[in-house]
Design a protein around this motif. Structure first.
Motif, PDB file in Angstrom:
ATOM      1  N   GLY A   1       0.791  -1.228   0.000  1.00 40.01           N
ATOM      2  CA  GLY A   1       0.000   0.000   0.000  1.00 40.01           C
ATOM      3  C   GLY A   1       0.822   1.276   0.000  1.00 40.01           C
ATOM      4  O   GLY A   1       0.270   2.364  -0.114  1.00 40.01           O
ATOM      5  N   LYS A   2       2.145   1.157   0.081  1.00 39.79           N
ATOM      6  CA  LYS A   2       2.971   2.367   0.113  1.00 39.79           C
ATOM      7  C   LYS A   2       3.429   2.781  -1.284  1.00 39.79           C
ATOM      8  O   LYS A   2       4.083   3.806  -1.455  1.00 39.79           O
ATOM      9  N   VAL A   3       3.148   1.950  -2.259  1.00 39.64           N
ATOM     10  CA  VAL A   3       3.565   2.235  -3.631  1.00 39.64           C
ATOM     11  C   VAL A   3       2.340   2.082  -4.521  1.00 39.64           C
ATOM     12  O   VAL A   3       1.517   1.201  -4.290  1.00 39.64           O
ATOM     13  N   THR A   4       2.205   2.951  -5.514  1.00 37.58           N
ATOM     14  CA  THR A   4       1.046   2.854  -6.404  1.00 37.58           C
ATOM     15  C   THR A   4       1.366   1.976  -7.607  1.00 37.58           C
ATOM     16  O   THR A   4       2.533   1.695  -7.897  1.00 37.58           O
ATOM     17  N   ILE A   5       0.301   1.602  -8.288  1.00 38.07           N
ATOM     18  CA  ILE A   5       0.487   0.809  -9.516  1.00 38.07           C
ATOM     19  C   ILE A   5       1.319   1.599 -10.514  1.00 38.07           C
ATOM     20  O   ILE A   5       2.224   1.062 -11.159  1.00 38.07           O
ATOM     21  N   GLY A   6       1.021   2.893 -10.586  1.00 37.61           N
ATOM     22  CA  GLY A   6       1.758   3.746 -11.528  1.00 37.61           C
ATOM     23  C   GLY A   6       3.247   3.762 -11.218  1.00 37.61           C
ATOM     24  O   GLY A   6       4.081   3.695 -12.124  1.00 37.61           O
ATOM     25  N   GLN A   7       3.574   3.834  -9.921  1.00 35.21           N
ATOM     26  CA  GLN A   7       4.988   3.832  -9.535  1.00 35.21           C
ATOM     27  C   GLN A   7       5.641   2.491  -9.850  1.00 35.21           C
ATOM     28  O   GLN A   7       6.781   2.424 -10.311  1.00 35.21           O
ATOM     29  N   LEU A   8       4.900   1.407  -9.585  1.00 38.56           N
ATOM     30  CA  LEU A   8       5.464   0.078  -9.867  1.00 38.56           C
ATOM     31  C   LEU A   8       5.779  -0.082 -11.352  1.00 38.56           C
ATOM     32  O   LEU A   8       6.748  -0.734 -11.730  1.00 38.56           O
ATOM     33  N   ILE A   9       4.939   0.548 -12.190  1.00 36.19           N
ATOM     34  CA  ILE A   9       5.177   0.434 -13.626  1.00 36.19           C
ATOM     35  C   ILE A   9       6.256   1.422 -14.071  1.00 36.19           C
ATOM     36  O   ILE A   9       7.177   1.057 -14.809  1.00 36.19           O
ATOM     37  N   GLY A  10       6.152   2.639 -13.565  1.00 35.20           N
ATOM     38  CA  GLY A  10       6.945   3.705 -14.164  1.00 35.20           C
ATOM     39  C   GLY A  10       8.207   4.094 -13.439  1.00 35.20           C
ATOM     40  O   GLY A  10       9.131   4.646 -14.047  1.00 35.20           O
ATOM     41  N   ASP A  11       8.284   3.856 -12.131  1.00 32.87           N
ATOM     42  CA  ASP A  11       9.417   4.367 -11.372  1.00 32.87           C
ATOM     43  C   ASP A  11      10.701   3.606 -11.700  1.00 32.87           C
ATOM     44  O   ASP A  11      10.677   2.381 -11.878  1.00 32.87           O
ATOM     45  N   PRO A  12      11.812   4.323 -11.743  1.00 35.27           N
ATOM     46  CA  PRO A  12      13.085   3.640 -12.026  1.00 35.27           C
ATOM     47  C   PRO A  12      13.423   2.584 -10.987  1.00 35.27           C
ATOM     48  O   PRO A  12      14.167   1.646 -11.281  1.00 35.27           O
ATOM     49  N   ALA A  13      12.864   2.722  -9.774  1.00 33.25           N
ATOM     50  CA  ALA A  13      13.149   1.722  -8.745  1.00 33.25           C
ATOM     51  C   ALA A  13      12.417   0.413  -9.035  1.00 33.25           C
ATOM     52  O   ALA A  13      12.738  -0.622  -8.456  1.00 33.25           O
ATOM     53  N   PHE A  14      11.425   0.473  -9.901  1.00 37.35           N
ATOM     54  CA  PHE A  14      10.620  -0.715 -10.182  1.00 37.35           C
ATOM     55  C   PHE A  14      10.648  -1.027 -11.685  1.00 37.35           C
ATOM     56  O   PHE A  14      11.713  -1.265 -12.230  1.00 37.35           O
ATOM     57  N   GLY A  15       9.490  -0.993 -12.313  1.00 35.25           N
ATOM     58  CA  GLY A  15       9.390  -1.408 -13.717  1.00 35.25           C
ATOM     59  C   GLY A  15      10.151  -0.518 -14.693  1.00 35.25           C
ATOM     60  O   GLY A  15      10.458  -0.927 -15.817  1.00 35.25           O
ATOM     61  N   GLY A  16      10.399   0.713 -14.282  1.00 31.74           N
ATOM     62  CA  GLY A  16      11.221   1.576 -15.121  1.00 31.74           C
ATOM     63  C   GLY A  16      10.499   2.161 -16.317  1.00 31.74           C
ATOM     64  O   GLY A  16      11.124   2.683 -17.235  1.00 31.74           O
ATOM     65  N   GLY A  17       9.197   2.054 -16.336  1.00 29.36           N
ATOM     66  CA  GLY A  17       8.443   2.680 -17.415  1.00 29.36           C
ATOM     67  C   GLY A  17       8.240   1.783 -18.615  1.00 29.36           C
ATOM     68  O   GLY A  17       8.837   0.707 -18.737  1.00 29.36           O
ATOM     69  N   LEU A  18       7.331   2.272 -19.466  1.00 31.56           N
ATOM     70  CA  LEU A  18       7.020   1.517 -20.676  1.00 31.56           C
ATOM     71  C   LEU A  18       8.171   1.644 -21.663  1.00 31.56           C
ATOM     72  O   LEU A  18       9.024   2.525 -21.535  1.00 31.56           O
ATOM     73  N   ARG A  19       8.139   0.787 -22.651  1.00 29.71           N
ATOM     74  CA  ARG A  19       9.147   0.903 -23.714  1.00 29.71           C
ATOM     75  C   ARG A  19       8.955   2.257 -24.396  1.00 29.71           C
ATOM     76  O   ARG A  19       7.841   2.781 -24.446  1.00 29.71           O
ATOM     77  N   ASP A  20      10.027   2.794 -24.933  1.00 27.46           N
ATOM     78  CA  ASP A  20       9.972   4.150 -25.492  1.00 27.46           C
ATOM     79  C   ASP A  20       8.918   4.255 -26.590  1.00 27.46           C
ATOM     80  O   ASP A  20       8.792   3.358 -27.424  1.00 27.46           O
ATOM     81  N   GLY A  21       8.170   5.336 -26.513  1.00 26.63           N
ATOM     82  CA  GLY A  21       7.196   5.618 -27.563  1.00 26.63           C
ATOM     83  C   GLY A  21       5.905   4.849 -27.410  1.00 26.63           C
ATOM     84  O   GLY A  21       5.025   4.926 -28.267  1.00 26.63           O
ATOM     85  N   ARG A  22       5.781   4.135 -26.346  1.00 28.11           N
ATOM     86  CA  ARG A  22       4.560   3.358 -26.152  1.00 28.11           C
ATOM     87  C   ARG A  22       3.682   3.991 -25.080  1.00 28.11           C
ATOM     88  O   ARG A  22       4.180   4.659 -24.164  1.00 28.11           O
ATOM     89  N   LYS A  23       2.385   3.732 -25.224  1.00 25.97           N
ATOM     90  CA  LYS A  23       1.445   4.222 -24.219  1.00 25.97           C
ATOM     91  C   LYS A  23       0.833   3.019 -23.500  1.00 25.97           C
ATOM     92  O   LYS A  23       0.681   1.936 -24.082  1.00 25.97           O
ATOM     93  N   LEU A  24       0.439   3.246 -22.287  1.00 27.73           N
ATOM     94  CA  LEU A  24      -0.173   2.161 -21.508  1.00 27.73           C
ATOM     95  C   LEU A  24      -1.565   1.853 -22.059  1.00 27.73           C
ATOM     96  O   LEU A  24      -2.332   2.758 -22.380  1.00 27.73           O
ATOM     97  N   LYS A  25      -1.855   0.549 -22.169  1.00 27.26           N
ATOM     98  CA  LYS A  25      -3.192   0.164 -22.615  1.00 27.26           C
ATOM     99  C   LYS A  25      -3.986  -0.489 -21.483  1.00 27.26           C
ATOM    100  O   LYS A  25      -5.161  -0.179 -21.288  1.00 27.26           O
ATOM    101  N   ALA A  26      -3.352  -1.387 -20.778  1.00 22.16           N
ATOM    102  CA  ALA A  26      -4.073  -2.097 -19.723  1.00 22.16           C
ATOM    103  C   ALA A  26      -3.100  -2.659 -18.702  1.00 22.16           C
ATOM    104  O   ALA A  26      -1.924  -2.852 -19.001  1.00 22.16           O
ATOM    105  N   VAL A  27      -3.636  -2.941 -17.525  1.00 19.33           N
ATOM    106  CA  VAL A  27      -2.833  -3.569 -16.475  1.00 19.33           C
ATOM    107  C   VAL A  27      -3.666  -4.706 -15.887  1.00 19.33           C
ATOM    108  O   VAL A  27      -4.828  -4.516 -15.521  1.00 19.33           O
ATOM    109  N   ILE A  28      -3.043  -5.882 -15.817  1.00 21.26           N
ATOM    110  CA  ILE A  28      -3.689  -6.974 -15.068  1.00 21.26           C
ATOM    111  C   ILE A  28      -2.976  -6.985 -13.715  1.00 21.26           C
ATOM    112  O   ILE A  28      -1.785  -7.280 -13.648  1.00 21.26           O
ATOM    113  N   PRO A  29      -3.694  -6.639 -12.644  1.00 23.36           N
ATOM    114  CA  PRO A  29      -2.971  -6.281 -11.422  1.00 23.36           C
ATOM    115  C   PRO A  29      -2.658  -7.410 -10.447  1.00 23.36           C
ATOM    116  O   PRO A  29      -1.930  -7.186  -9.497  1.00 23.36           O
TER     117      PRO A  29
END
Lengths: 483, 563
Positions: free
Chosen positions: A273-301
């Protein structure tokens, strides 16, 4: 800045850390076990005395620990259901059948720090008066099974397992049992049947609640690998201290498996609960973001059976305000804290802690066809709605992804899916196979309809060219061969 | 959660629940079908007590619960409890119901005090419709050539709960057809709905864990243990309990559409257990025996040996003509009137003790009673022939006579059946016995050889099929198979059970009790009862063991007398 909080995986990835006993002991291993076994009976304010095992159970209850396998049920409560007056032995089973697509967190523990699991198990067994326990490990993890057996042998040699553990008078044996490759063996009563040597048909509840009628019809506790590891830390640091980690009702840490279209797929341990889904996907400490030039479509959580989130979805969540009253707050999907309750409130679940990220290159119909094929293949076939419904949906999706779709297939799929979950089946597999279909079609309906329309147009065009009436060839369906 | 303390007091061993608004009181526990130990009463049993039918496939009252078909899903509520753990009441004083958000399978869910079960809500109907649709999508729908058609639960529930149209357009799953499971069973895996009744029956009732499921999901396939035959003496029960046409009897398959069969309540005659059966016949021909439920005798089962033991009834060489010494010379059949007149005159003249009677323990109580009456008048010795084989722990009795107890209770034989045969042989040898009456036994094979019978002045035989004894008979009286007449048998445990007539006798054959009644009346000069009810009731008065019984009181499942 959000960051990982490593409790379970504290040492696992340190350079030079090995799965052997010596390394574990160097890192403070089995100290919690010594502490737990040495607990002296304690007098309570009400005049009763609490034994050591009861104190551990109490600490686990205080810790707020929720099961890390998928359902997120309170571990302390689960233990409290155990029938301790039956006169029959109580068994504990570690569920190491990690099979939910997208999930690869228990594997890290099994491969890198098996002694942590063993220590957590011994403590959990001690707390529950268990003298025989099993680790049911997924058949596809031969390395994990080997390492576990090695760890158990080492523990026996050191006197942590077997008769009279560390002079406490407590006896315990643990056996490793390898599965043979079926997702349903992760369902706790299916697992128990499998351990008994039968087909892993989940049992009907009532009457076969494991806490009362489990393995060999004896009271049985089934806990996930990560859950049992937490018990070690609860004993080491105390339940209240553990409950300070994470957020209220969503305490402690969790290992999150992130896969799909992110730059850094992998496992990350966070405070719940201390980290958001967005942070898990995008933060450099976690998923590091989407591949360049791509937009998010969906998340299976929460593993492939969890209901999908569409990029940009917003949810109204009830939150406790500073005044202690419930206040409704609108939250964007990416701002959802990754915990048990928020995701349930948003209509999905954190399940096994597996986040699957899908960017705009994804064909959503193909994704659902893939997921459905998996569930059709893994349905045990015991009860009607799941057995027939899972393959029916998979066949329809196969058709839709092989040029034989219809515009009404979106509705067709949802109507099939609606007849499966909600207590219609023996186990939660009914939900697991129908939730993806219900949520994908509901949230990406246009894509399903468009695919059907395109297929219809394609057939009509080919028919015009050939001078005949459009005709649907029924595709043979997904792989229909079983051994 | 036991709100029972606060609910108006039913007896402690009973629970009050409501089924679709109707209150019923049902036992708190029922015996486990296998172990007999008390287990909690379930919703489906409470519904049955309320005469509400809950559709089901996998549930069978005599088998362990599987809960897999999901056809019996119902909605339910339990009395709502407040924070003080006390009942919350409605303004009208009734307990407020907390309706469960999830349905429950009625077959496995225990009832609790004050529970309300809802079996006909829109949600329940929708769930049934859904399950039926799922069961039918991969089903071959080959009803026109299916033996189960007419007694198929898929058909039945499709009428009651199904949809008129199919929306399934995918290719069906194909599975093995006409699988030879064993010597008596053929399996069509495509028709199978995987309810596992057969698996549970053969494992838990027959004690032969021979069947199981291989593969998974929608490809799940019922099969016998690889390389093994499904072959125990109870395999055909799986055909009865198969709710669809998956398991078929090799004997019955493709023989007759079931809706043409006349069903007659009867008793199996292949051993002393006396399993209750239903005889299926059409136009004078027997097509099958099926077990008929009687918890005091055979529950819902019967053995394969008894079930298939009916072919002899239609043998071509059945005895169909009355014969007398005169008719044999003349080379044409005698008449019943002529033969009975001659025999009764002959017997009436016979000196006391010069007649012996061998009856059969395959005859009915009434017939044995009449023969005993005749014997008493003539001072004749009587006995019968024991018949035994290997018994089992389930139903098959080592005593293969269906009415050995009847023969004992009517006084035809002692506890030691057949113990007087040697003495009879000596009496014939000495010339003390000059007339022998034999019913339904080939005594040549049982100590009264052809040479010995040749010493008799008169040999009177009644039987159904020809044998060495019938060949030597001076008077031959063609009798009936039990399916051709009415009567009662007394089983090994003393249960007196009646059976009804399914088909007409062959040729001139007549029910033995009918002509015995005439014979006894003539010889004794006493008017008897010319109808079976009267005959039975008279027997019940005269035979001490049967005192207090009445034909009308036997019902369909019989009455047990003390032995």
């Amino acid at each position: 800045m959000p960051s990982e909080f490593r409790l379970i995986l504290k040492y696992a990835d340190e350079p030079g850390y090995t799965p052997g006993m010596e390394c574990y002991l160097r890192h403070g291993g089995y100290e919690a076990l010594r502490k737990g076994l040495a607990l002296q009976p304690k007098s309570l304010p009400d005049g009763k005395t609490q034994t050591g095992p009861e104190q551990i159970r109490d600490e686990v209850m205080k810790s707020g620990l929720r099961g890390r396998g998928g359902a997120g049920f309170s571990a302390g409560l689960k233990w409290s259901f155990v029938d301790r007056k039956s006169g029959k032995p109580i068994y504990l089973i570690c569920n190491a059948d990690e099979s939910e697509p997208g999930t690869f967190k228990d594997r890290q523990i099994l491969h890198k720090d098996p002694h942590q699991l063993v220590e957590g198990m011994i403590l959990s067994c001690f707390a529950n008066d268990v003298h025989l326990a099993y680790i049911y490990i997924r058949g596809e993890m031969p390395q994990g099974a080997r390492l576990l057996n090695q760890a158990l042998a080492e523990a026996r040699a050191k006197g942590f397992l077997g008769r009279n553990i560390l002079g406490s008078g407590y006896d315990l044996e643990i056996h490793v049992h390898r599965g043979a490759g079926a997702y349903i063996c992760g369902e706790e009563t299916g697992l128990i049947e499998s351990l008994e040597g039968k087909r892993p048909y989940p049992r009907i509840k009532p009457p076969y609640f494991p806490a009362v009628l489990g393995l060999y019809m004896c009271p049985t506790i089934v806990n996930n690998v990560e859950t049992l590891c937490v018990v070690k830390h609860v004993v080491a640091m105390g339940g209240s201290e553990y409950a300070r980690l994470g957020t209220p009702n969503n305490t402690g840490t969790r290992i999150v498996s992130i896969s799909g279209h992110v730059k850094k797929p992998g496992y990350y341990e966070i405070e719940v609960g201390k980290v958001t889904i967005g942070q898990l996907i995008g933060d450099p400490a976690f998923g590091g973001g989407l591949r360049d030039g791509r937009k998010l479509k969906a998340v299976i959580p929460g593993g492939s059976s969890a209901k999908v989130f569409k990029a940009g979805e917003r949810f109204k969540l009830k939150r406790k305000g500073p005044d202690g009253k419930d206040a409704e707050k609108e939250v964007e999907m990416l701002d959802l804290p990754y915990d048990f309750d928020s995701l349930i409130a948003a209509g999905s679940m954190s399940g096994s802690g597996a986040i699957i990220v899908l960017d705009d290159s994804t064909d959503i119909v193909e994704v659902l066809a893939n997921i459905s094929e998996f569930y059709a293949h893994e349905s045990c076939g015991q009860c009607t709605p799941c057995r027939e419904g899972s393959l029916w949906m998979s066949k329809a999706l196969h058709r839709l992804t092989h040029g034989e779709g219809r515009k009404q297939d979106a509705d067709y799929l949802v109507k099939i899916a609606d007849n499966i979950p909600g207590g219609r089946t023996i186990c939660a597999f009914g939900e697991a196979c129908s939730w993806p279909v219900q949520s994908f079609v509901a949230k990406f309906r246009d894509e399903f309809v468009a695919r059907g329309l395109a297929d219809e147009a394609g057939r009509a065009g080919r028919a015009r060219a050939a001078g005949s009436t459009p005709e649907m060839k029924l595709a043979a369906g997904p792989e229909s061969v079983c051994v | 959660m036991t709100p029972s303390q606060t609910i108006a007091a039913p007896p402690p061993d009973k629970i009050k629940v409501k089924v679709d608004g109707r209150e019923v009181e049902v036992p708190r526990t029922v015996p486990d079908p296998i172990t007999g130990k008390p287990i909690p009463t379930t919703m489906i049993q409470a519904c049955a007590a309320a005469n509400v039918d809950v559709p089901h496939y996998c549930y069978h009252p005599k088998l362990p619960v599987a809960g897999n078909c999901r056809m019996c899903l119902v909605e339910f509520g339990t009395p709502a409890l407040g924070p003080d753990r006390r009942l919350v009441m409605n303004p009208d004083g009734t307990p407020k119901m907390a309706k469960s958000p999830r349905p429950a399978i009625a077959c496995a869910t225990p009832i609790s005090p004050g529970m309300e079960i809802y079996t006909s809500t829109p949600a329940v109907k929708q769930m049934r419709e859904g399950v039926l649709e799922f069961l039918l999508i991969n089903h071959p729908l080959d009803c026109p050539i299916c033996d189960e058609a007419g007694e198929c639960k898929l058909q039945e529930y499709s009428v009651e709960y199904g949809k008129a149209e199919s929306r399934f357009i995918e290719p069906k799953v194909h599975k093995p057809k006409a699988v030879d499971l064993g010597p008596r069973i053929v399996l069509d895996d495509e028709r199978c709905i995987l309810c596992t009744r057969c698996i549970r029956f053969t494992r838990d009732i027959a004690g032969d864990d021979a069947l199981g499921i291989v593969n998974r999901g929608s490809y799940s396939t019922l099969t016998a243990y690889p390389g093994r035959q499904f072959d125990n003496n109870y395999t055909l029960n799986t055909v009865d309990i198969c709710p669809v046409g998956a398991l078929t009897s090799k004997d019955f398959r493709f023989q007759m559409r079931v809706w043409f069969l006349k069903e007659t309540r009867s008793i199996c005659t292949s051993c002393a257990t006396g399993c209750n059966i239903t005889v299926g016949s059409r136009e004078g021909r027997i097509y099958r025996y099926e077990p008929r439920e009687n918890d005091a005798v055979n529950a819902c089962w019967m053995c394969d040996y008894g079930r298939l033991n009916y072919k002899w009834i239609h043998r071509e060489d059945r005895l169909t003509q009355v014969q007398s010494p005169k008719s044999r010379v003349q080379g044409r059949p005698a008449t019943w009137a002529g033969a009975l007149a001659e025999i009764s005159e002959l017997l009436a003249r016979a000196p006391q003790g010069s007649v012996a009677i061998i009856a059969s323990a395959r005859q009915t109580n009434e017939e044995l009673y009449l023969l005993k009456k005749l014997a008493d008048k003539l001072g004749a010795a009587t006995d019968s022939i024991p018949r035994s084989g290997e018994g089992d722990r389930l139903l098959l009795n080592a005593d293969r006579n269906p009415n050995a107890q009847g023969a004992r209770l009517t006084g035809i034989c002692s506890a030691d059946m057949g113990g007087r045969i040697a003495e009879m042989a000596r009496a014939i040898e000495k010339g003390a016995v000059r007339t022998l009456v034999v019913f339904g036994e080939d005594v040549v094979k049982h100590g009264l050889g052809a040479g010995l019978l040749g010493k008799l002045e008169t040999l009177i035989v009644s039987d159904i099929l020809p044998n060495e004894t019938t060949k030597l008979a001076h008077y031959l009286l063609p009798g009936c198979a039990h399916v051709e007449k009415r009567g009662t048998f007394t089983n090994a445990k003393g249960r007196v059970q009646k059976f009804m007539k399914a088909i007409e006798p062959r040729g001139d054959a007549r029910p033995e009790w009918e002509f015995l009644h005439e014979l006894v009346s003539r010889v004794t000069g006493q008017q008897g009862d010319a109808n079976l009810e009267g005959l039975f009731n008279r027997m019940a008065k005269e035979v001490p063991a049967f005192n207090g019984l009445a034909w009308a009181g036997l019902g369909n499942t019989g009455v047990t007398v003390s032995l």
